[in-house]
Write a protein that holds these residues in place. Structure first.
Motif, short mmCIF file in Angstrom:
data_model
loop_
_atom_site.label_atom_id
_atom_site.label_comp_id
_atom_site.label_asym_id
_atom_site.label_seq_id
_atom_site.Cartn_x
_atom_site.Cartn_y
_atom_site.Cartn_z
N SER A 1 31.20 43.21 44.33
CA SER A 1 31.85 42.21 43.47
C SER A 1 33.21 42.72 43.00
O SER A 1 34.21 41.98 43.04
CB SER A 1 30.95 41.88 42.28
OG SER A 1 29.74 41.30 42.73
N ASP A 2 33.27 43.96 42.54
CA ASP A 2 34.55 44.54 42.10
C ASP A 2 35.56 44.55 43.25
O ASP A 2 36.72 44.20 43.07
CB ASP A 2 34.35 45.97 41.58
CG ASP A 2 33.65 46.01 40.24
OD1 ASP A 2 33.58 44.97 39.55
OD2 ASP A 2 33.16 47.10 39.86
N VAL B 1 36.81 40.94 43.98
CA VAL B 1 37.77 40.48 42.97
C VAL B 1 39.13 41.13 43.22
O VAL B 1 40.16 40.45 43.20
CB VAL B 1 37.25 40.77 41.54
CG1 VAL B 1 38.35 40.65 40.51
CG2 VAL B 1 36.09 39.84 41.21
N ASN B 2 39.14 42.44 43.48
CA ASN B 2 40.41 43.14 43.73
C ASN B 2 41.10 42.61 44.98
O ASN B 2 42.32 42.43 44.99
CB ASN B 2 40.17 44.65 43.83
CG ASN B 2 39.82 45.25 42.49
OD1 ASN B 2 40.18 44.73 41.43
ND2 ASN B 2 39.08 46.34 42.50
N SER C 1 29.73 38.46 42.78
CA SER C 1 30.28 37.77 41.62
C SER C 1 31.81 37.86 41.63
O SER C 1 32.37 38.94 41.82
CB SER C 1 29.76 38.41 40.32
OG SER C 1 30.43 37.86 39.21
N GLY D 1 34.89 38.32 37.53
CA GLY D 1 35.95 39.23 37.08
C GLY D 1 37.32 38.57 37.12
O GLY D 1 38.24 38.98 36.40
N LYS E 1 39.55 37.02 33.95
CA LYS E 1 40.55 37.75 33.13
C LYS E 1 41.97 37.31 33.48
O LYS E 1 42.91 37.57 32.73
CB LYS E 1 40.41 39.26 33.35
CG LYS E 1 39.09 39.81 32.88
CD LYS E 1 38.98 41.30 33.19
CE LYS E 1 37.63 41.81 32.76
NZ LYS E 1 37.07 42.80 33.66
#
Length: 168
Positions: A24-25, A28-29, A54, A57, A60
């Protein structure tokens, strides 16, 4: 080639073995680096189910975010809100009122699998395919684990091609 039902079972089994938080991280990146995302102001995302990548993130970022809400056979677009309720499909959906889908520029779409031709395997309800067919102006990104990115998926005439796969 396996049929869609068998592929769904296999994909769900594979997802249980993956480090979803790390994926997920990474997703998003990677999404933040894509011009389609950078240039979009109104973005439809999805609330992840268990074992699903997900993209929350992204919340934001300074964009207008929307979530899908199922109503009958239709996918409605609702402003993102922290106030969510479980749908009949056990998906968290917004309690906010729907808006016109014309404002959406980009949809980040969930998938169980995706292929190199730009097609995704969803959960079998056809909600996103019908929504995207009715809104061809919306660009699409699908985040997918590399273990679920395959050479070719079976497809039907109603399946809608995605614009960009983010492989993590």
């Amino acid at each position: 080639m396996d049929n869609k039902t068998d592929l769904r079972v296999r994909a769900k089994s594979i997802r249980k073995t993956l480090d979803i938080a790390r994926l997920s991280d990474n997703a998003v990146n990677q999404i933040r680096q894509i011009k389609l995302y950078q240039n979009a102001q109104n973005v439809l995302i999805f609330h992840p189910m268990q074992y699903e990548i997900s993209v929350l993130g992204l919340l934001k970022d300074t964009k207008n975010f929307y979530l899908p809400k199922v109503c009958g056979n239709e996918l409605l677009v609702c402003p993102y809100s922290d106030k969510l309720e479980k749908s009949e499909f056990n998906v968290c959906e917004p309690c906010s009122n729907p808006v016109n889908a014309d404002i959406i520029e980009l949809a980040i779409v969930p998938a169980l699998m995706a292929d190199k031709d730009g097609y995704r395997l969803g959960y079998g309800g056809g909600f996103y395919d019908r929504f995207l067919s009715a809104n061809p102006h919306i660009k699409t990104i699908v985040p997918i684990a590399k273990e679920l990115y395959v050479e070719k998926l079976p497809r039907d005439e109603f399946d809608v091609k995605i614009d960009y796969a983010v492989i993590v």
